[in-house]
Scaffold this motif. Structure first.
Motif, PDB file in Angstrom:
ATOM      1  N   VAL A 164      84.246  68.546 -17.176  1.00  0.00           N
ATOM      2  CA  VAL A 164      82.879  67.804 -17.611  1.00  0.00           C
ATOM      3  C   VAL A 164      82.876  67.013 -18.748  1.00  0.00           C
ATOM      4  O   VAL A 164      82.258  65.761 -18.885  1.00  0.00           O
ATOM      5  N   ALA A 165      83.274  67.598 -19.910  1.00  0.00           N
ATOM      6  CA  ALA A 165      83.259  66.875 -21.185  1.00  0.00           C
ATOM      7  C   ALA A 165      84.063  65.710 -20.899  1.00  0.00           C
ATOM      8  O   ALA A 165      83.762  64.690 -21.725  1.00  0.00           O
ATOM      9  N   LEU A 166      85.286  65.576 -20.477  1.00  0.00           N
ATOM     10  CA  LEU A 166      86.266  64.551 -20.598  1.00  0.00           C
ATOM     11  C   LEU A 166      85.441  63.648 -19.412  1.00  0.00           C
ATOM     12  O   LEU A 166      85.459  62.400 -19.805  1.00  0.00           O
ATOM     13  N   VAL A 167      84.969  63.982 -18.503  1.00  0.00           N
ATOM     14  CA  VAL A 167      84.375  63.000 -17.426  1.00  0.00           C
ATOM     15  C   VAL A 167      82.984  62.311 -18.036  1.00  0.00           C
ATOM     16  O   VAL A 167      82.681  61.046 -17.972  1.00  0.00           O
ATOM     17  N   GLY A 168      82.248  63.047 -18.698  1.00  0.00           N
ATOM     18  CA  GLY A 168      81.110  62.453 -19.481  1.00  0.00           C
ATOM     19  C   GLY A 168      81.537  61.624 -20.520  1.00  0.00           C
ATOM     20  O   GLY A 168      80.907  60.392 -20.752  1.00  0.00           O
ATOM     21  N   LEU A 169      82.689  62.004 -21.366  1.00  0.00           N
ATOM     22  CA  LEU A 169      82.927  61.039 -22.462  1.00  0.00           C
ATOM     23  C   LEU A 169      83.645  59.735 -22.039  1.00  0.00           C
ATOM     24  O   LEU A 169      83.165  58.608 -22.221  1.00  0.00           O
ATOM     25  N   ALA A 170      84.537  59.852 -21.080  1.00  0.00           N
ATOM     26  CA  ALA A 170      85.322  58.696 -20.560  1.00  0.00           C
ATOM     27  C   ALA A 170      84.355  57.894 -19.694  1.00  0.00           C
ATOM     28  O   ALA A 170      84.259  56.609 -19.615  1.00  0.00           O
ATOM     29  N   GLY A 171      83.366  58.497 -18.693  1.00  0.00           N
ATOM     30  CA  GLY A 171      82.372  57.762 -17.936  1.00  0.00           C
ATOM     31  C   GLY A 171      81.655  57.098 -18.738  1.00  0.00           C
ATOM     32  O   GLY A 171      81.134  55.980 -18.450  1.00  0.00           O
ATOM     33  N   THR A 172      80.835  57.753 -19.614  1.00  0.00           N
ATOM     34  CA  THR A 172      79.879  56.715 -20.491  1.00  0.00           C
ATOM     35  C   THR A 172      80.645  55.659 -21.446  1.00  0.00           C
ATOM     36  O   THR A 172      80.272  54.598 -21.693  1.00  0.00           O
ATOM     37  N   LEU A 173      81.971  56.120 -21.887  1.00  0.00           N
ATOM     38  CA  LEU A 173      82.467  55.012 -22.603  1.00  0.00           C
ATOM     39  C   LEU A 173      82.985  53.934 -21.736  1.00  0.00           C
ATOM     40  O   LEU A 173      82.731  52.840 -22.118  1.00  0.00           O
ATOM     41  N   GLY A 174      83.510  54.129 -20.546  1.00  0.00           N
ATOM     42  CA  GLY A 174      83.849  53.095 -19.635  1.00  0.00           C
ATOM     43  C   GLY A 174      82.734  52.370 -18.889  1.00  0.00           C
ATOM     44  O   GLY A 174      82.630  51.069 -18.879  1.00  0.00           O
ATOM     45  N   THR A 175      81.643  53.110 -18.850  1.00  0.00           N
ATOM     46  CA  THR A 175      80.436  52.464 -18.478  1.00  0.00           C
ATOM     47  C   THR A 175      79.638  51.362 -19.495  1.00  0.00           C
ATOM     48  O   THR A 175      79.285  50.291 -19.016  1.00  0.00           O
ATOM     49  N   GLY A 176      79.760  51.777 -20.525  1.00  0.00           N
ATOM     50  CA  GLY A 176      79.228  50.813 -21.645  1.00  0.00           C
ATOM     51  C   GLY A 176      80.008  49.801 -21.880  1.00  0.00           C
ATOM     52  O   GLY A 176      79.498  48.664 -22.251  1.00  0.00           O
ATOM     53  N   ALA A 177      81.491  50.053 -21.989  1.00  0.00           N
ATOM     54  CA  ALA A 177      82.251  49.063 -22.391  1.00  0.00           C
ATOM     55  C   ALA A 177      82.257  47.708 -21.020  1.00  0.00           C
ATOM     56  O   ALA A 177      82.281  46.621 -21.300  1.00  0.00           O
ATOM     57  N   PHE A 178      82.300  48.330 -19.711  1.00  0.00           N
ATOM     58  CA  PHE A 178      82.130  47.353 -18.742  1.00  0.00           C
ATOM     59  C   PHE A 178      80.787  46.518 -18.720  1.00  0.00           C
ATOM     60  O   PHE A 178      81.010  45.356 -18.423  1.00  0.00           O
ATOM     61  N   ILE A 179      79.668  47.367 -19.145  1.00  0.00           N
ATOM     62  CA  ILE A 179      78.292  46.509 -19.042  1.00  0.00           C
ATOM     63  C   ILE A 179      78.472  45.485 -20.064  1.00  0.00           C
ATOM     64  O   ILE A 179      78.110  44.386 -20.103  1.00  0.00           O
ATOM     65  N   ARG A 180      79.064  45.746 -21.378  1.00  0.00           N
ATOM     66  CA  ARG A 180      79.405  44.688 -22.421  1.00  0.00           C
ATOM     67  C   ARG A 180      80.057  43.797 -22.076  1.00  0.00           C
ATOM     68  O   ARG A 180      79.583  42.449 -22.375  1.00  0.00           O
ATOM     69  N   VAL A 181      81.024  43.840 -21.144  1.00  0.00           N
ATOM     70  CA  VAL A 181      81.954  42.594 -20.553  1.00  0.00           C
ATOM     71  C   VAL A 181      81.276  42.016 -19.750  1.00  0.00           C
ATOM     72  O   VAL A 181      81.394  40.782 -19.809  1.00  0.00           O
ATOM     73  N   LEU A 182      80.403  42.454 -18.737  1.00  0.00           N
ATOM     74  CA  LEU A 182      79.636  41.582 -17.767  1.00  0.00           C
ATOM     75  C   LEU A 182      78.624  40.904 -18.478  1.00  0.00           C
ATOM     76  O   LEU A 182      78.427  39.729 -18.075  1.00  0.00           O
ATOM     77  N   PHE A 183      77.879  41.533 -19.355  1.00  0.00           N
ATOM     78  CA  PHE A 183      76.638  40.778 -20.061  1.00  0.00           C
ATOM     79  C   PHE A 183      77.429  39.907 -21.326  1.00  0.00           C
ATOM     80  O   PHE A 183      76.876  38.840 -21.400  1.00  0.00           O
ATOM     81  N   GLY A 184      78.435  40.214 -21.697  1.00  0.00           N
ATOM     82  CA  GLY A 184      79.060  39.109 -22.656  1.00  0.00           C
ATOM     83  C   GLY A 184      79.895  37.953 -22.077  1.00  0.00           C
ATOM     84  O   GLY A 184      79.742  37.055 -22.804  1.00  0.00           O
ATOM     85  N   ALA A 185      80.129  38.077 -20.861  1.00  0.00           N
ATOM     86  CA  ALA A 185      80.601  36.910 -20.306  1.00  0.00           C
ATOM     87  C   ALA A 185      79.557  35.910 -19.941  1.00  0.00           C
ATOM     88  O   ALA A 185      79.793  34.528 -20.015  1.00  0.00           O
ATOM     89  N   SER A 186      78.315  36.082 -20.155  1.00  0.00           N
ATOM     90  CA  SER A 186      77.055  34.898 -19.877  1.00  0.00           C
ATOM     91  C   SER A 186      76.636  34.681 -21.322  1.00  0.00           C
ATOM     92  O   SER A 186      75.677  34.007 -21.569  1.00  0.00           O
ATOM     93  N   GLY A 187      76.979  35.307 -22.425  1.00  0.00           N
ATOM     94  CA  GLY A 187      76.613  35.150 -23.700  1.00  0.00           C
ATOM     95  C   GLY A 187      76.927  34.078 -24.635  1.00  0.00           C
ATOM     96  O   GLY A 187      78.027  33.254 -23.942  1.00  0.00           O
ATOM     97  N   THR A 188      76.706  34.261 -25.705  1.00  0.00           N
ATOM     98  CA  THR A 188      77.557  33.282 -26.525  1.00  0.00           C
ATOM     99  C   THR A 188      78.924  33.785 -26.801  1.00  0.00           C
ATOM    100  O   THR A 188      79.236  34.713 -27.395  1.00  0.00           O
ATOM    101  N   THR A 189      80.063  32.761 -26.757  1.00  0.00           N
ATOM    102  CA  THR A 189      80.764  33.175 -26.979  1.00  0.00           C
ATOM    103  C   THR A 189      81.755  32.564 -28.255  1.00  0.00           C
ATOM    104  O   THR A 189      82.984  32.793 -28.932  1.00  0.00           O
ATOM    105  N   ARG A 190      81.292  31.107 -28.638  1.00  0.00           N
ATOM    106  CA  ARG A 190      81.747  30.522 -29.726  1.00  0.00           C
ATOM    107  C   ARG A 190      81.135  30.626 -30.850  1.00  0.00           C
ATOM    108  O   ARG A 190      80.043  31.204 -31.032  1.00  0.00           O
ATOM    109  N   PRO A 191      81.932  30.619 -32.015  1.00  0.00           N
ATOM    110  CA  PRO A 191      81.005  31.124 -33.413  1.00  0.00           C
ATOM    111  C   PRO A 191      80.026  30.008 -33.691  1.00  0.00           C
ATOM    112  O   PRO A 191      78.955  30.593 -34.499  1.00  0.00           O
TER     113      PRO A 191
END
Length: 202
Positions: A164-191
């Motif tokens: 349960v601990a590993l599922v919680g850690l890996a699940g939250t880590l992966g969910t957050g990273a994937f959300i950041r990738v999805l929203f980052g694709a439409s955000g500012t990418t150039r300095p």
């Protein structure tokens, strides 16, 4: 000991290799009654299989999610905790109402959403954890990270709280990273598009 409600959410959301729970929790008891080596093998194989499917179908997004989770794990966790709970809550609610009159229209899609998103997020989180550990040993390849992450998932099979601990850690880590990738694709990418200059320019 972890609370039963957390077991129920994880089981009903369909993440990891924890069995989907019936209202009486018979499948959970059956899974806990398995030999530790059997649980380890099941969790290793399930994690490796899901990770290979995810990284095979969404190569660019999954690789970027792993990179983001390794570069800033705290941010990924902060973003992933509410996202993971929301998706898990939707899947659990859908599982509860699937036998009602509105279950056909609302329950089944919610369960499918959880059954697709949560295992994929957990696989990304496990690979990120495994790749971080492998990098400490001098091997930063994605395949090695996948193998080490699956090994970690299998080793957690020795104890249900560890799973349960590993599922919680890996699940939250992966969910957050994937959300950041999805929203980052439409955000500012150039300095040049930044509203605040980077630290080395101040």
């Amino acid at each position: 000991m972890w609370p039963v409600d957390l077991y129920t959410i994880i089981g009903r959301a369909g993440i990891s290799s924890v069995a989907v729970l019936a209202p009486a929790g018979g499948e959970l008891e059956a899974y806990r009654s398995l030999e530790p080596l059997v649980r380890m093998g099941v969790q290793f194989a399930a994690t490796a299989l899901v990770a290979m499917v995810v990284f095979g179908l969404a190569q660019n997004s999954s690789r970027r999610a792993v990179s983001k989770s390794r570069q800033s794990p705290i941010i990924s966790l902060c973003v992933g905790i509410p996202g993971f709970l929301v998706v898990g809550g939707l899947a659990s609610t859908g599982y509860l109402i699937v036998d009602t009159d509105i279950g056909t229209f609302f329950g089944i899609p919610m369960v499918i959403l959880g059954a697709v998103v949560l295992p994929a997020a957990m696989a990304i989180g496990c690979v990120a954890i495994g790749r971080t550990v492998a990098a400490r040993l001098g091997d930063d390849r994605l395949a090695t990270g996948l193998f080490v992450g699956a090994l970690a998932s299998g080793a957690a099979g020795l104890s249900l709280p560890a799973t349960v601990a590993l599922v919680g850690l890996a699940g939250t880590l992966g969910t957050g990273a994937f959300i950041r990738v999805l929203f980052g694709a439409s955000g500012t990418t150039r300095p040049d598009d930044r509203t605040v200059p980077p630290a080395n320019k101040i």
